[in-house]
Design a protein around this motif. Structure first.
Motif, PDB file in Angstrom:
ATOM      1  N   PHE A 202      -3.646  -3.185  -6.986  1.00 25.48           N
ATOM      2  CA  PHE A 202      -3.984  -1.854  -6.492  1.00 25.48           C
ATOM      3  C   PHE A 202      -4.438  -1.908  -5.032  1.00 25.48           C
ATOM      4  N   SER A 203      -5.143  -2.985  -4.671  1.00 28.62           N
ATOM      5  CA  SER A 203      -5.626  -3.100  -3.293  1.00 28.62           C
ATOM      6  C   SER A 203      -4.477  -3.177  -2.301  1.00 28.62           C
ATOM      7  N   LEU A 204      -3.319  -3.681  -2.733  1.00 24.05           N
ATOM      8  CA  LEU A 204      -2.183  -3.796  -1.817  1.00 24.05           C
ATOM      9  C   LEU A 204      -1.603  -2.438  -1.448  1.00 24.05           C
ATOM     10  N   ALA A 205      -2.039  -1.365  -2.108  1.00 31.10           N
ATOM     11  CA  ALA A 205      -1.546  -0.032  -1.754  1.00 31.10           C
ATOM     12  C   ALA A 205      -1.900   0.329  -0.320  1.00 31.10           C
ATOM     13  N   TYR A 206      -2.960  -0.299   0.227  1.00 32.74           N
ATOM     14  CA  TYR A 206      -3.339  -0.019   1.614  1.00 32.74           C
ATOM     15  C   TYR A 206      -2.269  -0.458   2.606  1.00 32.74           C
TER      16      TYR A 206
END
Length: 373
Positions: free
Chosen positions: A22-26
């Motif tokens: 989910f953090s890679l959505a940035y």
């Protein structure tokens, strides 16, 4: 515990939870400039390759700790600087993500030094992001703000994980202590129950043996009594394992029967004061151990048992005219009595004088409830 502290698996592949992905959505924020007019193929190729390399490094950094995590954070910052010529948005995204991972460094002093280093990297990179100073200052302020925000958010998440680990450890420790306490309770109860009952069985069996030739009928009655006591002992053992305990009135009757079988005169109260169940259960087992000690060790001919409910508390006394308690002669039975009385908030004392005088004083029920509250 395994969910909170991720470690590499036996196959060498890092274990990650969904937060890492989910953090890679940035990363999509850093690709926004590619949609602007004027973006070249160099911007596209460089940005996509940099994003792919960063994603791989970031996922490897997620379960890492110690020096490995420091290396991954520095590598993410370096990737951010390398993307500066063709996509400054990715530069900020990479450095901000690195700041979030820096919160997991231990000790906290290392995390502070790392965020300070990343802020300096932001300051240097911001000088090359815009054609004018106002643009550079705005970019710097935004990068610094989001770096600090990511770092503080990471610190909060890390502290929550540590708190969850401490709760889990405390729960496991409580379970371990509960098991130990239950084992000690069963050991004390078995000692009190079997010690008292087996002593009575031995006395009855000896009496039956002596009467077997002179008075066979009476010997048979004594053996029948031994059988009854043995069956009661079996039931009591089962109650101990289940955690149930008999009342004080029943215990007084059994104590009187045991003492009289041993040829000891007994003086005890005919009526009992009203006591809470916890007091009754604890005092019953203390009384059982005290009577067992009188039969086994005292050599007494008289015993007086008193139970009083006074304003200053509940008092139980067992006094005999036997040999008395030798200094340092306290065994596991007396230790078990002390533990029971301590658990009820009371005191156990041995008086001076001829024979042995055991006194147990428990606080009034109201005072104990206030202390427990």
């Amino acid at each position: 515990m395994d969910r909170l502290r991720q470690t590499p698996t036996d196959a060498g592949a890092p274990r990650r939870d969904l937060r890492a992905y989910f953090s890679l959505a940035y990363l999509f924020l850093g690709l926004i400039p590619l949609l602007y007019p004027g973006s070249t193929w160099l911007n596209w190729v460089g940005s996509l390759v940099a994003a792919g390399v960063f994603a791989s490094v970031y996922l490897r950094a997620f379960p890492a700790r110690g020096r490995a995590l420091v290396g991954y954070i520095l590598l993410m910052a370096l990737l951010g600087l390398l993307t500066l010529p063709f996509n400054a948005w990715l530069t900020g995204t990479f450095i901000i993500s690195a700041a979030g991972r820096a919160a997991e460094l231990e000790p906290i002093s290392l995390a502070r030094r790392m965020i300070a280093c990343l802020l300096m990297v932001c300051t240097g990179a911001a000088l090359f992001t815009a054609p004018n100073w106002w643009g550079r200052i705005i970019t710097l302020l935004l990068w610094v703000f989001f770096c600090i925000l990511a770092w503080l958010t990471g610190l909060y998440m890390v502290e929550r994980q540590r708190y969850a680990r401490r709760l889990e450890q405390a729960r496991e420790e409580n379970q371990r202590l509960a098991v130990i306490a239950e084992r000690e309770r069963i050991a004390r109860d078995l000692h009190d129950v079997l010690g008292h009952t087996l002593s009575l069985i031995v006395l009855k069996a000896e009496l039956a043996r002596k009467l077997s030739e002179k008075a066979p009928d009476r010997a048979a009655r004594e053996m029948a009594e031994v059988e009854r006591i043995a069956r009661e002992a079996l039931a009591q053992v089962r109650e101990v394992v289940r955690g149930y305990r008999g009342g004080l009135a029943d215990e007084l009757k059994q104590a009187k029967a045991a003492l009289e079988s041993a040829g000891i005169q007994v003086h005890m109260p005919e009526a009992l004061p009203a006591l809470p169940p916890t007091y009754e259960g604890g005092l019953a087992l203390v009384l059982r151990e005290a009577v067992t000690n009188v039969i086994r060790h005292s050599g007494a001919s008289r015993v007086a048992i008193r139970l009083e409910a006074l304003p200053e508390g509940v008092r139980l006394s067992v006094e005999d005219n036997g040999r008395g308690l030798r200094a340092g002669a306290e065994g596991s039975g007396i230790l078990g009595m002390r533990q029971r009385v301590d658990a009820l908030g009371g005191t156990l004392l041995f008086g001076d004088g001829p024979g042995t005088c055991l006194r147990v004083v428990l606080p009034p029920t109201e005072r104990r409830e206030k202390v427990g509250a």
